[in-house]
Design an enzyme around this catalytic site. Structure first.
Site, short mmCIF file in Angstrom:
data_model
loop_
_atom_site.label_atom_id
_atom_site.label_comp_id
_atom_site.label_asym_id
_atom_site.label_seq_id
_atom_site.Cartn_x
_atom_site.Cartn_y
_atom_site.Cartn_z
N GLU A 143 4.72 18.14 3.21
CA GLU A 143 5.24 17.65 4.48
C GLU A 143 5.24 18.77 5.52
O GLU A 143 6.15 19.61 5.52
CB GLU A 143 6.67 17.13 4.32
CG GLU A 143 6.80 15.90 3.44
CD GLU A 143 8.17 15.25 3.61
OE1 GLU A 143 8.22 14.07 3.94
OE2 GLU A 143 9.17 15.96 3.44
N HIS A 170 13.18 19.32 0.25
CA HIS A 170 12.82 18.78 1.56
C HIS A 170 13.16 19.81 2.64
O HIS A 170 14.16 20.53 2.55
CB HIS A 170 13.57 17.47 1.81
CG HIS A 170 13.05 16.70 2.97
ND1 HIS A 170 13.35 17.03 4.27
CD2 HIS A 170 12.23 15.61 3.04
CE1 HIS A 170 12.75 16.18 5.09
NE2 HIS A 170 12.06 15.32 4.37
N GLU A 205 14.47 19.60 5.43
CA GLU A 205 15.81 19.47 6.01
C GLU A 205 16.86 20.13 5.13
O GLU A 205 17.85 20.68 5.62
CB GLU A 205 16.13 17.98 6.24
CG GLU A 205 15.27 17.38 7.34
CD GLU A 205 15.15 15.87 7.29
OE1 GLU A 205 14.41 15.32 8.11
OE2 GLU A 205 15.80 15.24 6.42
N LYS A 246 16.76 8.95 4.14
CA LYS A 246 17.59 10.01 4.73
C LYS A 246 19.03 9.48 4.93
O LYS A 246 19.53 8.76 4.08
CB LYS A 246 16.94 10.54 6.00
CG LYS A 246 15.50 11.03 5.75
CD LYS A 246 14.91 11.77 6.90
CE LYS A 246 13.50 12.23 6.54
NZ LYS A 246 12.89 13.02 7.62
N GLY A 303 9.24 13.28 11.54
CA GLY A 303 10.06 12.61 12.54
C GLY A 303 9.64 12.87 13.97
O GLY A 303 10.36 12.50 14.90
N SER A 312 5.51 11.59 9.43
CA SER A 312 5.14 10.51 10.35
C SER A 312 4.03 9.63 9.79
O SER A 312 3.11 9.22 10.51
CB SER A 312 4.75 11.08 11.72
OG SER A 312 5.85 11.74 12.32
N ASN A 352 11.85 7.65 1.99
CA ASN A 352 13.03 8.51 2.09
C ASN A 352 13.88 8.00 3.25
O ASN A 352 13.55 8.23 4.42
CB ASN A 352 12.60 9.96 2.31
CG ASN A 352 13.79 10.90 2.45
OD1 ASN A 352 14.93 10.54 2.15
ND2 ASN A 352 13.53 12.12 2.90
N GLY A 409 9.13 8.52 5.81
CA GLY A 409 10.44 8.62 6.43
C GLY A 409 10.78 7.38 7.23
O GLY A 409 11.08 6.32 6.68
#
Length: 263
Positions: A178, A106, A108, A15, A184, A222, A13, A243
């Site tokens: 996740e 997701h 986010e 992003k 992250g 991560s 991903n 990520g």
């Protein structure tokens, strides 16, 4: 080493990264690594999720990869078909342009863009009805984990979509667990903790669908080469949604190798 009949998935991903020149180099470097150290398609399903304006360019570049590397949309509209919806891209348009995979849910999108269960259900329903495969993301916050609510939160997110997924459509869903606190941050759930949650997700899915035993459940948060082997060894972890490490071709390749070697 895990022994599973489920072919693992490793999806990068990207992003809101990177700039075009870096994206092209990243794809080129990854293709070269696949030439030097091939990963058989039956050992691992590979995909990358670029920004929306790079979907078609990424798709074109990956056609010369020597093996299937799927292009995955990071998002889609809650609106179906076509119409006067400035800035939106529907499931039908993604399918028309040859994009067959999409991320939904997701953290986010849930947190920053306030996508609730109703919005996510509309997106999933549109995607499945258009013939797309959905990578559906679930996960708990640090506060929820510390309060002992992690399992309940994640299983509720899984149950949320049951109302809009027809019985035969479950085979077109991949779950990605996740934990929000690990995205992250450099923190990763321990392999034991991740496996425990994945096993709980599979048990929850068994209450909903007959496809539970064959559905891939990916881990994200991560993921990097240093922890990929341990994660891949867990029987209910069937791949990774990667990520930051997916923005480095060598790291992404090493993660894919770790999961391919479980087969």
């Amino acid at each position: 080493m895990s022994v599973s009949t489920i072919t693992p998935w490793v999806v990068g991903n990207w992003k809101m990264n990177p700039v075009q020149a870096d994206a092209l180099k990243l794809i080129s470097d990854f293709k070269k690594l696949l030439e030097r150290a091939p990963i058989a398609e039956e050992k691992c399903i590979l995909g990358v999720a670029p920004i929306s304006i790079a979907l078609l360019q990424t798709q074109a570049e990956l056609k010369t990869a020597g093996r299937a590397v799927h292009t995955v949309a990071q998002d889609l509209s809650r609106i179906s078909a076509t119409g006067a919806y400035t800035g939106e891209v529907s499931a039908e348009l993604l399918a028309d342009y040859g994009i067959q995979y999409v991320l939904v849910g997701h953290s986010e999108r849930r947190e920053i863009f306030a996508e609730n269960a109703a919005i996510l259900n509309a997106k999933i329903q549109n995607a499945l009805n258009a013939g797309l495969t959905v990578i559906y993301c679930v996960g708990e916050s640090l506060e929820q984990r510390e309060a002992g609510q992690a399992e309940a939160v994640v299983l509720q997110q899984v149950c949320d979509i049951a109302a809009v997924v027809a019985a035969e459509q479950w085979q077109n869903i991949v779950i990605a667990y996740e934990p929000i606190w690990a995205i992250g941050t450099g923190k990763t759930a321990s392999p034991d903790d991740a496996q425990t949650m994945h096993a709980q997700i599979r048990q929850g899915l068994k209450q909903i669908t007959g496809y539970a035993e064959t559905m891939a459940i990916l881990y994200g948060g991560s993921v990097k080469p240093e922890n990929a082997v341990e994660l891949a060894a867990c029987p209910d972890i069937n791949g990774a949604l990667v990520g930051g490490a997916s923005l480095n071709a060598e790291s992404f390749h090493q993660i894919a190798q770790a999961f391919a070697n479980t087969q």
